[in-house]
Write a protein that holds these residues in place. Structure first.
Motif, PDB file in Angstrom:
ATOM      1  N   VAL A   1       0.852  -1.188   0.000  1.00  0.00           N
ATOM      2  CA  VAL A   1       0.000   0.000   0.000  1.00  0.00           C
ATOM      3  C   VAL A   1       0.889   1.239   0.000  1.00  0.00           C
ATOM      4  O   VAL A   1       1.718   1.411   0.896  1.00  0.00           O
ATOM      5  N   VAL A   2       0.712   2.089  -1.016  1.00  0.00           N
ATOM      6  CA  VAL A   2       1.459   3.346  -1.108  1.00  0.00           C
ATOM      7  C   VAL A   2       0.533   4.473  -0.665  1.00  0.00           C
ATOM      8  O   VAL A   2      -0.564   4.624  -1.194  1.00  0.00           O
ATOM      9  N   GLY A   3       0.983   5.243   0.314  1.00  0.00           N
ATOM     10  CA  GLY A   3       0.139   6.334   0.787  1.00  0.00           C
ATOM     11  C   GLY A   3       0.643   6.883   2.103  1.00  0.00           C
ATOM     12  O   GLY A   3       1.844   6.852   2.396  1.00  0.00           O
ATOM     13  N   ALA A   4      -0.281   7.389   2.909  1.00  0.00           N
ATOM     14  CA  ALA A   4       0.073   7.994   4.189  1.00  0.00           C
ATOM     15  C   ALA A   4       0.515   6.925   5.189  1.00  0.00           C
ATOM     16  O   ALA A   4       0.277   5.728   5.006  1.00  0.00           O
ATOM     17  N   ASP A   5       1.158   7.377   6.243  1.00  0.00           N
ATOM     18  CA  ASP A   5       1.573   6.484   7.333  1.00  0.00           C
ATOM     19  C   ASP A   5       0.335   6.045   8.114  1.00  0.00           C
ATOM     20  O   ASP A   5      -0.399   6.873   8.653  1.00  0.00           O
ATOM     21  N   PRO A   6       0.056   4.735   8.192  1.00  0.00           N
ATOM     22  CA  PRO A   6      -1.154   4.270   8.899  1.00  0.00           C
ATOM     23  C   PRO A   6      -1.083   4.454  10.404  1.00  0.00           C
ATOM     24  O   PRO A   6      -2.127   4.473  11.067  1.00  0.00           O
ATOM     25  N   LYS A   7       0.120   4.559  10.969  1.00  0.00           N
ATOM     26  CA  LYS A   7       0.306   4.763  12.411  1.00  0.00           C
ATOM     27  C   LYS A   7      -0.523   3.773  13.226  1.00  0.00           C
ATOM     28  O   LYS A   7      -1.254   4.159  14.152  1.00  0.00           O
TER      29      LYS A   7
ATOM     30  N   ILE B   1      -6.385   5.736   5.034  1.00  0.00           N
ATOM     31  CA  ILE B   1      -5.281   4.832   5.350  1.00  0.00           C
ATOM     32  C   ILE B   1      -5.553   4.034   6.623  1.00  0.00           C
ATOM     33  O   ILE B   1      -5.132   2.879   6.743  1.00  0.00           O
ATOM     34  N   SER B   2      -6.293   4.618   7.564  1.00  0.00           N
ATOM     35  CA  SER B   2      -6.632   3.898   8.789  1.00  0.00           C
ATOM     36  C   SER B   2      -7.524   2.702   8.490  1.00  0.00           C
ATOM     37  O   SER B   2      -7.384   1.631   9.090  1.00  0.00           O
ATOM     38  N   GLN B   3      -8.434   2.878   7.532  1.00  0.00           N
ATOM     39  CA  GLN B   3      -9.310   1.777   7.146  1.00  0.00           C
ATOM     40  C   GLN B   3      -8.533   0.706   6.401  1.00  0.00           C
ATOM     41  O   GLN B   3      -8.782  -0.496   6.572  1.00  0.00           O
ATOM     42  N   ALA B   4      -7.592   1.129   5.565  1.00  0.00           N
ATOM     43  CA  ALA B   4      -6.755   0.169   4.846  1.00  0.00           C
ATOM     44  C   ALA B   4      -5.970  -0.695   5.830  1.00  0.00           C
ATOM     45  O   ALA B   4      -5.821  -1.905   5.635  1.00  0.00           O
ATOM     46  N   TYR B   5      -5.493  -0.067   6.891  1.00  0.00           N
ATOM     47  CA  TYR B   5      -4.739  -0.809   7.912  1.00  0.00           C
ATOM     48  C   TYR B   5      -5.633  -1.837   8.594  1.00  0.00           C
ATOM     49  O   TYR B   5      -5.211  -2.969   8.856  1.00  0.00           O
ATOM     50  N   ARG B   6      -6.871  -1.450   8.889  1.00  0.00           N
ATOM     51  CA  ARG B   6      -7.793  -2.383   9.547  1.00  0.00           C
ATOM     52  C   ARG B   6      -8.133  -3.553   8.628  1.00  0.00           C
ATOM     53  O   ARG B   6      -8.300  -4.686   9.093  1.00  0.00           O
ATOM     54  N   LEU B   7      -8.224  -3.286   7.335  1.00  0.00           N
ATOM     55  CA  LEU B   7      -8.542  -4.353   6.389  1.00  0.00           C
ATOM     56  C   LEU B   7      -7.385  -5.329   6.217  1.00  0.00           C
ATOM     57  O   LEU B   7      -7.598  -6.534   6.018  1.00  0.00           O
ATOM     58  N   CYS B   8      -6.167  -4.807   6.291  1.00  0.00           N
ATOM     59  CA  CYS B   8      -5.003  -5.670   6.074  1.00  0.00           C
ATOM     60  C   CYS B   8      -3.810  -5.146   6.875  1.00  0.00           C
ATOM     61  O   CYS B   8      -2.901  -4.521   6.331  1.00  0.00           O
ATOM     62  N   PRO B   9      -3.783  -5.387   8.172  1.00  0.00           N
ATOM     63  CA  PRO B   9      -2.698  -4.856   9.010  1.00  0.00           C
ATOM     64  C   PRO B   9      -1.327  -5.416   8.680  1.00  0.00           C
ATOM     65  O   PRO B   9      -0.305  -4.814   9.029  1.00  0.00           O
ATOM     66  N   HIS B  10      -1.287  -6.576   8.007  1.00  0.00           N
ATOM     67  CA  HIS B  10       0.006  -7.172   7.668  1.00  0.00           C
ATOM     68  C   HIS B  10       0.537  -6.687   6.324  1.00  0.00           C
ATOM     69  O   HIS B  10       1.606  -7.144   5.866  1.00  0.00           O
ATOM     70  N   ALA B  11      -0.188  -5.747   5.671  1.00  0.00           N
ATOM     71  CA  ALA B  11       0.284  -5.216   4.396  1.00  0.00           C
ATOM     72  C   ALA B  11       1.573  -4.419   4.593  1.00  0.00           C
ATOM     73  O   ALA B  11       1.887  -3.965   5.702  1.00  0.00           O
ATOM     74  N   ILE B  12       2.307  -4.238   3.507  1.00  0.00           N
ATOM     75  CA  ILE B  12       3.517  -3.416   3.536  1.00  0.00           C
ATOM     76  C   ILE B  12       3.114  -1.996   3.174  1.00  0.00           C
ATOM     77  O   ILE B  12       2.668  -1.724   2.043  1.00  0.00           O
ATOM     78  N   PHE B  13       3.215  -1.079   4.113  1.00  0.00           N
ATOM     79  CA  PHE B  13       2.821   0.313   3.895  1.00  0.00           C
ATOM     80  C   PHE B  13       4.066   1.154   3.622  1.00  0.00           C
ATOM     81  O   PHE B  13       5.014   1.156   4.420  1.00  0.00           O
ATOM     82  N   VAL B  14       4.069   1.845   2.482  1.00  0.00           N
ATOM     83  CA  VAL B  14       5.202   2.701   2.113  1.00  0.00           C
ATOM     84  C   VAL B  14       4.679   4.096   1.769  1.00  0.00           C
ATOM     85  O   VAL B  14       3.549   4.257   1.287  1.00  0.00           O
TER      86      VAL B  14
END
Length: 398
Positions: free
Chosen positions: A38-44, A70-83
């Motif tokens: 996932v490319v975007g903001a820092d999910p924190k 981005i917070s919702q993306a993290y909840r959907l897939c917390p193990h994703a690689i966020f850059v």
């Protein structure tokens, strides 16, 4: 792959890089390949603000998509690689890809960092059939960058863009000349430019589910029920799009201004003039296929003192509402000190050409407004400037 013979005389190619930012990250970081990126903001840790810029196809399986918080993306897939993304790297690769396209045609219209229209009509005698050209382009891009692209071939820009999206990733889809209506007919109405959730709901209440349903409607009925916007939908549904692929030097700014016959102390009258300037400038920008991000107000006061105030916004715009809102906001914030106004103007800079531009990420209404304004332009061109005007410009009866 939808491949047919007898490619039309006029051949427009739309090229769209597949999950571009995320694909670049997977290219440069082999350990990311096959994993949700996932490319975007820092999910924190799910508390971050901002949105997803783009994501890999692996991430899309979890329901993640562009513009998702981005917070919702993290909840959907917390193990994703966020850059966070590396815009310079993406821009360098984009430049390389556009250079490859120039090897096949000089008629190119880049509409974003990762997509472009190419008119290859004049290239067929040099490089073979349209399908051969498309395959060569896709292969050259992969061999030189390691990235995959999807391509649509069609007689016009609208259908070429739709075609490029139908078989992603790494797709190649063709619509033949004289087969435009049949090609579009089974597709969902959301495929039409400018049709978002609200418009889709309204059309479905009319019993319209597919593009073919719109094409089959009587144009007068569509116009009666939806106004000039219905006329525009009907044209697209019937595969009508006469725009050419634009190329050439990009201008840096565009502007309109008015000098009052006498210095004006009535600031409400100045704001009404700004609205008229915004309307005229918006029409000119649509006609020229321009959008911009920086809106500048020009003021010349009594005594010939001239001032400018500017604001840069997030999105590229050309609609009258955006131009008017920013210009009037800048005017109201300017310390007038009861001085009279001699001249006002609006300029738009940081321009970007339009082409088959993507719809807004968060709301479909601005796109609808823009298309409506285009159709108003068409009515004025056909029947004269006075055939239709905005209510705000009508003189009140005594």
């Amino acid at each position: 792959m939808k491949q047919k013979k007898n490619i039309p005389d006029r051949v427009i190619m739309h090229l769209d890089m597949d999950a571009f930012f995320a694909a670049v990250e997977q290219l440069d970081n082999p350990e990311y390949r096959g994993k949700p990126v996932v490319v975007g903001a820092d999910p924190k840790g799910g508390r971050g603000r901002g949105v997803v810029s783009t994501c890999s196809y692996e991430a899309r399986k979890f329901g993640i998509h562009s513009a998702l918080p981005i917070s919702q993306a993290y909840r959907l897939c917390p193990h994703a690689i966020f850059v966070r993304g590396r815009m310079q790297r993406y821009a360098d690769l984009s430049h390389q890809i556009m250079h490859i396209l120039k090897n096949y045609s000089p008629v190119i219209e880049q509409i974003s960092i990762d997509e472009a229209f190419i008119d290859i009509t004049g290239s067929l005698k040099l490089f073979g059939s349209a399908l051969e050209v498309a395959r060569k382009v896709k292969n050259d891009i992969f061999q030189q960058t390691g990235l995959r692209a999807s391509v649509g071939l069609a007689p016009n820009k609208f259908i070429a863009k739709i075609a490029s999206d139908l078989e992603k990733p790494d797709g190649l889809t063709v619509c033949e000349k004289n087969n435009e209506k049949a090609f579009l007919a089974p597709l969902a109405i959301r495929k039409l430019w400018g049709v978002g959730a609200r418009t889709e709901e309204r059309l479905q209440k009319m019993g319209i589910q597919t593009i073919g349903d719109i094409a089959a409607c009587d144009v007068k009925t569509m116009t009666k029920k939806l106004g000039v916007w219905g006329f525009g939908l009907w044209k697209l549904a019937n595969g009508i799009d006469n725009r050419t692929v634009g190329s050439g030097h990009r201008r840096k700014s565009i502007s309109e201004e008015r000098t009052f016959y006498e210095d004006v102390a009535d600031y409400a009258a100045v704001e009404k003039t700004l609205f008229k300037i915004a309307d005229d400038l918006s029409r000119t920008m649509r006609r020229k296929g321009l959008k911009g991000r920086t809106i500048t107000l020009k003021l010349r006061l009594e005594g010939f003192e001239t001032f400018t105030r500017s604001k840069t916004i997030t999105d590229f715009v050309y609609d009258v509402d955006s131009l008017r809102a920013v210009a009037i906001d800048l005017f109201r914030k300017f310390p007038m000190k009861e001085r009279k106004v001699r001249l006002v103007g609006i300029a738009v800079s940081q321009l970007n050409t339009l082409g088959g531009e993507q719809l807004p990420l968060f709301d479909d209404s601005p796109a609808n407004n823009e298309e409506l304004e285009k159709l108003l332009d068409e009515l004025k061109q056909r029947f004269g400037e006075d055939v239709v005007t905005r209510g705000v410009f009508l003189k009140k009866k005594d």
